[in-house]
Design an enzyme around this catalytic site. Structure first.
Site, PDB file in Angstrom:
ATOM      1  N   TYR A   1      -4.820  11.510   6.921  1.00  0.00           N
ATOM      2  CA  TYR A   1      -4.497  10.188   6.368  1.00  0.00           C
ATOM      3  C   TYR A   1      -3.483   9.477   7.250  1.00  0.00           C
ATOM      4  O   TYR A   1      -3.634   8.290   7.567  1.00  0.00           O
ATOM      5  CB  TYR A   1      -3.946  10.333   4.948  1.00  0.00           C
ATOM      6  CG  TYR A   1      -3.587   9.013   4.298  1.00  0.00           C
ATOM      7  CD1 TYR A   1      -4.549   8.272   3.616  1.00  0.00           C
ATOM      8  CD2 TYR A   1      -2.293   8.499   4.385  1.00  0.00           C
ATOM      9  CE1 TYR A   1      -4.226   7.060   3.030  1.00  0.00           C
ATOM     10  CE2 TYR A   1      -1.966   7.293   3.801  1.00  0.00           C
ATOM     11  CZ  TYR A   1      -2.938   6.576   3.125  1.00  0.00           C
ATOM     12  OH  TYR A   1      -2.609   5.363   2.552  1.00  0.00           O
TER      13      TYR A   1
ATOM     14  N   CYS B   1       3.039   4.758   4.924  1.00  0.00           N
ATOM     15  CA  CYS B   1       2.623   3.958   6.087  1.00  0.00           C
ATOM     16  C   CYS B   1       3.589   2.820   6.390  1.00  0.00           C
ATOM     17  O   CYS B   1       3.934   2.580   7.554  1.00  0.00           O
ATOM     18  CB  CYS B   1       1.225   3.416   5.856  1.00  0.00           C
ATOM     19  SG  CYS B   1      -0.008   4.710   5.549  1.00  0.00           S
TER      20      CYS B   1
ATOM     21  N   GLY C   1       0.823  -1.206   0.000  1.00  0.00           N
ATOM     22  CA  GLY C   1       0.000   0.000   0.000  1.00  0.00           C
ATOM     23  C   GLY C   1       0.851   1.247   0.000  1.00  0.00           C
ATOM     24  O   GLY C   1       1.998   1.244  -0.447  1.00  0.00           O
ATOM     25  N   CYS C   2       0.309   2.329   0.521  1.00  0.00           N
ATOM     26  CA  CYS C   2       1.021   3.610   0.537  1.00  0.00           C
ATOM     27  C   CYS C   2       2.362   3.494   1.252  1.00  0.00           C
ATOM     28  O   CYS C   2       2.434   3.020   2.380  1.00  0.00           O
ATOM     29  CB  CYS C   2       0.150   4.660   1.234  1.00  0.00           C
ATOM     30  SG  CYS C   2       0.967   6.251   1.410  1.00  0.00           S
ATOM     31  N   PHE C   3       3.413   3.952   0.603  1.00  0.00           N
ATOM     32  CA  PHE C   3       4.739   3.791   1.202  1.00  0.00           C
ATOM     33  C   PHE C   3       4.975   4.695   2.404  1.00  0.00           C
ATOM     34  O   PHE C   3       5.883   4.462   3.192  1.00  0.00           O
ATOM     35  CB  PHE C   3       5.875   3.923   0.184  1.00  0.00           C
ATOM     36  CG  PHE C   3       5.830   5.097  -0.764  1.00  0.00           C
ATOM     37  CD1 PHE C   3       5.204   6.298  -0.450  1.00  0.00           C
ATOM     38  CD2 PHE C   3       6.457   5.002  -1.997  1.00  0.00           C
ATOM     39  CE1 PHE C   3       5.191   7.358  -1.324  1.00  0.00           C
ATOM     40  CE2 PHE C   3       6.460   6.074  -2.895  1.00  0.00           C
ATOM     41  CZ  PHE C   3       5.821   7.242  -2.560  1.00  0.00           C
TER      42      PHE C   3
END
EC number: 1.8.4.11
Length: 202
Positions: free
Chosen positions: A178, A36, A32-34
């Site tokens: 986020y 995180c 997923g989002c790097f």
């Protein structure tokens, strides 16, 4: 994450790379989002550096704006440089499957949807591939999740480091909604289940 058991019961990998002293090693994971995944591994003892970036496609498309279209084969990944005498490749995998992301989602993580958010392990050697394959089979056999593991194993051809504004993003933007809603809970989970793996002061 649809764990059927709590993360304390997540098994250690039955197969692992040797915990050699000496030179550092590198692991590349996409979950997923790097922002995180970077936040999780930055807190782990034995991790020397974490860099966000892209892997899976060519240098021509290795930029944030292009990757975010979802029309490349790049995944948002992190490059983890680690000391194998302090933390093993298998232990990094355990955190990948138990804390960093949900491996049962295909081409997405929560509200982040697209090929760039796929669950992927990029292996640089046959040994890394074998350890990752063995652990995924081990987790599936133990019925850890309510659904099948959809993580892909892909050979690493190149890693392209992300733009400077993405480095340490969670640490620099803790009040970002986020980060507060997605990244911070992952770090809290790491601290709750694996406090013995944290760097001093974390």
């Amino acid at each position: 994450m649809p764990l059927l058991i709590d993360a304390w019961s997540l098994p250690d990998p039955a197969q692992d790379l040797p915990a050699d002293a000496g030179a550092s090693r590198v692991a590349i994971f996409g979950g997923g989002c790097f922002w995180c995944t970077e936040a999780v591994y930055t807190a782990v003892a034995g991790v020397l550096e974490v860099r966000p970036g892209y892997a899976g496609d060519s240098s021509i498309t290795a930029d944030y704006r292009t990757v975010c279209t979802g029309r490349t084969n790049h995944a948002e990944v992190i490059e983890i440089t680690y000391d194998p005498a302090q933390v093993t490749y298998g232990q990094l995998l355990k955190l990948f499957f138990g804390v960093a992301h949900d491996p049962t989602q295909k081409d997405r993580q929560g509200a982040d949807v697209g090929r760039q958010y796929r669950s992927v392990i990029f292996y640089a050697t046959p040994d890394e591939q074998a350890v990752a394959q063995a652990y995924m089979r081990q987790l599936d056999a133990a019925k850890i999740y309510s659904g099948p593991i959809l993580t892909t194993l892909e050979p690493l051809t190149a890693f392209y480091v992300a733009e400077p504004e993405h480095h340490d993003y969670a640490a620099r933007n803790p009040s970002n909604p986020y980060i507060a809603g997605v990244s911070t809970p992952k770090v809290k989970k790491l601290k709750h289940y694996f406090p013995h793996w944290l760097k001093a002061g974390r």
